[in-house]
Design an enzyme around this catalytic site. Structure first.
Site, PDB file in Angstrom:
ATOM      1  CG  ASP A   6      -1.335 -29.352 -25.825  1.00  0.00           C
ATOM      2  OD1 ASP A   6      -2.161 -28.463 -25.568  1.00  0.00           O
ATOM      3  OD2 ASP A   6      -0.293 -29.143 -26.485  1.00  0.00           O
ATOM      4  CG  ASP A  55       1.514 -22.273 -26.671  1.00  0.00           C
ATOM      5  OD1 ASP A  55       1.982 -23.056 -25.815  1.00  0.00           O
ATOM      6  OD2 ASP A  55       0.785 -22.643 -27.607  1.00  0.00           O
TER       7      ASP A  55
HETATM    8  C1  DGJ Z   1       0.541 -26.370 -27.514  1.00  0.00           C
HETATM    9  C2  DGJ Z   1       1.291 -26.318 -26.218  1.00  0.00           C
HETATM   10  O1  DGJ Z   1       0.909 -25.199 -25.498  1.00  0.00           O
HETATM   11  C3  DGJ Z   1       2.784 -26.307 -26.522  1.00  0.00           C
HETATM   12  O2  DGJ Z   1       3.511 -26.156 -25.338  1.00  0.00           O
HETATM   13  C4  DGJ Z   1       3.156 -27.563 -27.239  1.00  0.00           C
HETATM   14  O3  DGJ Z   1       2.960 -28.660 -26.390  1.00  0.00           O
HETATM   15  C5  DGJ Z   1       2.328 -27.693 -28.514  1.00  0.00           C
HETATM   16  N1  DGJ Z   1       0.928 -27.558 -28.249  1.00  0.00           N
HETATM   17  C6  DGJ Z   1       2.590 -29.019 -29.171  1.00  0.00           C
HETATM   18  O4  DGJ Z   1       1.750 -29.256 -30.214  1.00  0.00           O
END
Ligand code: DGJ
Length: 737
Positions: free
Chosen positions: A480, A550
């Protein structure tokens, strides 16, 4: 496929069965562009395509010769300051402050195959017969500075890739202030420019505008490819549609700051350019040093936008993505993030995993929160080891073992590039973050960006990750990146080196990916950046799949995946079924529609399965079985967009196997229309002569031509939720034996 140099006309014709690209060595030694487009038969001399003549106010390259004026010529890699007043492809500042450069042709080399770019992701060939390459050497004799322009044409694709390399052989330092990967002058500007624009939770919406005089474009200055503007643009003829007409695609294999623009001059020539964003970029090149640009991938389509996308899909799926997982069926995963956030216990994790296993899922992914002192997003980043044994009594090794015992693979979340101030890492190395001297670094999600332009920082993070990844049975990594880069200043670099930091940062990210993927070749990497803020071709070279957004709301996902599909294959789009009301939109969509959207990607779940009713669990079990039966088709098939969710109440698409023996089509009702028209979904990509059966519809046999020209009758009552808001249907078609 061939690259032919004609000595008499001084032309280089790069072509395959589908495209032609013709470069001419001009009288003054610079390069001009004669043609780019659909294939034309080779001949010795295309020089009539070089137009010139006397024009008032124009600047010429030679005294008493009023033919070639740079401003009115289609230049191949244009410079500034010598009569071409359009946007330059490169700018170089010299020790005396001059930016005047004169790059002249010295020679070229044509060879089979394609070289890899040092330290940078790029498309590749598996054997030399797949592509031909020409490297053209230009030199500025005063500076003894070389510029090598490389072009590769693929045998099987209407694709030309380009990159540029500068080598300083002179005795003085030069500063590269702009090095674009490609610049191409088109003879007219009758195009619409398509960009993929967006923001967090609504990434890669397609936006088209008619080209106008002046400069128009997109880009990113936030240190990664960004949710706002993808490193891509397409030029489409006004009448071109999804399946018909001429489209030119331009995509940059890069994950850092980028720029793509079209500069239309007042004689209606269109200059398309893409590369590293020049703002904040300055690369001092000492004697003997070289600078390599990222790769630009140009796709030509005379079959509309779908034609362009299908070329990108296949090329990026098979000749950009690499490694063990490239062609393998991807595991159906269950991720705990939307179910628990960072507030999980081993017990809650095992409960979700157990239900996932019962429902047929194959991989459990433990998201954010397992490391250091990570209770919320204020602490822990940088400390990639378990310290909270209340949460994970047996550490990662123990948890991975338990999940493995259940018969599932285990995956883990990291955010390698980031650090919280409340972490062991920051306390020991406060100078390891990007931060300008005497300035307060701007906060974002309470985290700061590690200086990945420094090899020792990258090596330290590698050490931590390597330890964890070797400690347990770990099959998957979600990488990430949850903030953009600000105060891009490296404490370890001199004043003159600060303009390198953005690019060196991303080279550091690539280096870490390269090391990890080499050390753990069977780990499946999924890249991510607050959802899809770093969904770009560069990432696909290391991680064959990317978390798309997300926003897991089914209707939003249909839009996001539709937009993403302009460039990126279904095999690259992580897509999960999540809970309702949706955490981003509050929308309540049917479980069936959520799966019907997510299955056109790399499928998974992201909710607390243990809280589902028995009925819901049974439905999920069926979805998992369905995806397992069809994931090969989804991952390897040819994808067509059918109905555009940005234009109306419906959306539709289809993925067809390469042999056209089966297909999976989907129809989505974005919002219900009261007393609306009868609906038909016209399919695409089938074999017109073949006979197909549409599973679960009726016993009728349809010809491919019927399904494509007449369409499937979409019966309201056959959609889930009876054709109301957010209803949908997936149709499986197979050839009748
Ligand atoms: C952003 C990601 O897109 C989510 O899926 C998740 O992993 C969060 N970060 C965790 O902090």
């Amino acid at each position: 496929m061939a690259i032919i140099y004609s000595d008499t006309s001084k032309e280089i014709h790069i072509f395959n069965d589908q495209i032609s690209y013709i470069i001419q060595i001009l009288d003054n030694g610079e390069l001009g562009n004669l043609y780019y487009g659909k294939k034309v038969d080779h001949k010795e001399d295309f020089s009539y395509l070089l137009e010139g003549g006397l024009r008032s106010l124009a600047v010429y390259t030679k005294e008493d010769d009023y033919f070639m004026s740079p401003q009115y010529t289609k230049m191949e890699y244009p410079c500034a300051g010598r009569g071409d007043f359009r946007e330059p492809a490169y700018e170089i500042c010299q020790e005396n402050g001059s930016r005047i450069v004169c790059m002249e042709y010295q020679g070229h080399e044509i060879y089979k195959g394609k070289k890899q770019l040092e330290g940078l992701p790029a498309t590749y060939v598996e054997n030399a017969e797949e592509a031909d390459t020409v490297e053209i050497l230009l030199t500025d004799k005063l500076l003894q500075l070389d510029c090598i322009l490389s072009y590769t044409v693929f045998r099987d694709y209407p694709v030309l890739t380009r990159n540029v390399r500068f080598v300083n052989r002179g005795s003085q330092k030069v500063a590269l202030e702009r090095v674009l990967s490609a610049s191409i002058d088109l003879p007219d500007a009758e195009y619409e420019m398509l960009s993929l624009t967006g923001a967090w939770a609504r990434e890669r919406y397609p936006k088209a505008r008619k080209l106008a005089h002046g400069v128009q474009g997109t880009g990113s200055r936030c240190g990664c490819s960004s949710a706002e503007f993808n490193p891509f643009l397409a030029l489409k003829r006004p009448g071109a549609s999804e399946n018909l007409g001429e489209v030119l695609g331009f995509s940059l294999v890069y994950s850092g700051n980028h720029m793509e623009q079209v500069c239309v001059d007042t004689c209606d020539m269109a200059r398309v350019q893409l590369g590293i964003h020049p703002e904040g970029f300055e690369w001092e090149l000492n004697t003997g040093e070289a600078f390599q640009s990222p790769e630009a991938v140009m796709v030509y389509s005379c079959q509309g936008l779908n034609g362009m996308s299908q070329t990108y899909h296949k090329l990026y799926r098979t000749r950009l993505a690499r490694g063990y997982w490239r062609d393998r069926e991807r595991p159906i995963l269950i991720n705990n993030w939307e179910a628990t956030g960072a507030a999980f216990t081993e017990e809650s994790i095992l409960r979700i995993a157990k239900t996932g296993k019962e429902l047929g899922m194959e991989l459990f992914v433990l998201d954010d929160g397992w490391f250091g002192k990570r209770e919320d997003d204020r602490s822990g980043l940088g400390d990639w080891y378990v310290t909270n044994y209340e949460k994970l009594p047996d550490g990662i090794e123990g948890l991975a073992g338990k999940i493995k015992k259940m018969g599932m693979r285990f995956g883990l979340w990291f955010e390698p590039e980031m650090v919280n101030k409340d972490s062991d890492l920051y306390r020991s190395h406060p100078d390891w973050i990007l931060c300008a001297p005497g300035r307060i670094p701007s906060p974002s999600r309470n985290q700061y960006v590690l200086d990945f332009s420094r090899p020792e920082v990258v090596a330290y993070i590698y050490g931590l990750m390597e330890k964890i990844l070797s400690s347990g049975d770990i099959s998957y990594v979600k990488w990430d990146m949850n903030r953009y880069i600000t105060e891009c200043y490296s404490a370890k670099k001199t004043e003159r080196e600060q303009g390198k930091v953005f690019h060196q940062y991303i080279l550091g990210v690539y280096a870490l990916y390269e090391r990890l993927t080499k050390a753990f070749p069977e780990i499946l990497f999924e890249s991510c950046s607050s959802g899809g803020a770093r969904f770009d071709p560069g990432m696909l070279y290391y991680a064959p799949q990317t978390w798309t957004s997300d926003d897991t709301d089914a209707m939003e996902r249909v839009r996001i995946q539709y937009g993403t599909s302009y460039v990126y294959p279904l095999s690259s789009m992580g897509a999960h079924v999540s809970e309702v009301p949706n955490q981003q939109t509050g929308r309540v969509t049917p479980l069936k529609t959520r799966a019907n959207a997510a299955m056109f990607g790399v499928f998974g779940y992201e909710l607390d399965l243990s809280q589902m009713t028995e009925l819901e669990k049974a439905e999920i079990k069926g979805q998992v079985q369905f995806v397992k039966a069809h994931r090969h088709l989804i991952q390897h098939g040819v994808f067509y967009r059918l109905l555009n969710p940005f234009e109306g109440r419906e959306a539709g698409w289809i993925v067809v196997s390469e042999d056209q023996s089966e297909a999976l089509a989907a129809y989505y009702q974005m919002s219900a229309e009261p007393n609306g028209p009868w609906k038909r979904l016209k399919l695409a990509g089938l074999c017109p002569e073949k006979k197909y059966i549409v599973d679960g519809e009726d016993a009728r046999v349809y010809s491919g031509s019927e399904l494509m020209n007449v369409g499937i009758i979409v019966k309201k009552e056959s959609l889930c939720a009876n054709g109301g808001d957010y209803s949908s249907k997936v149709y499986y078609l197979r050839e009748k034996a």
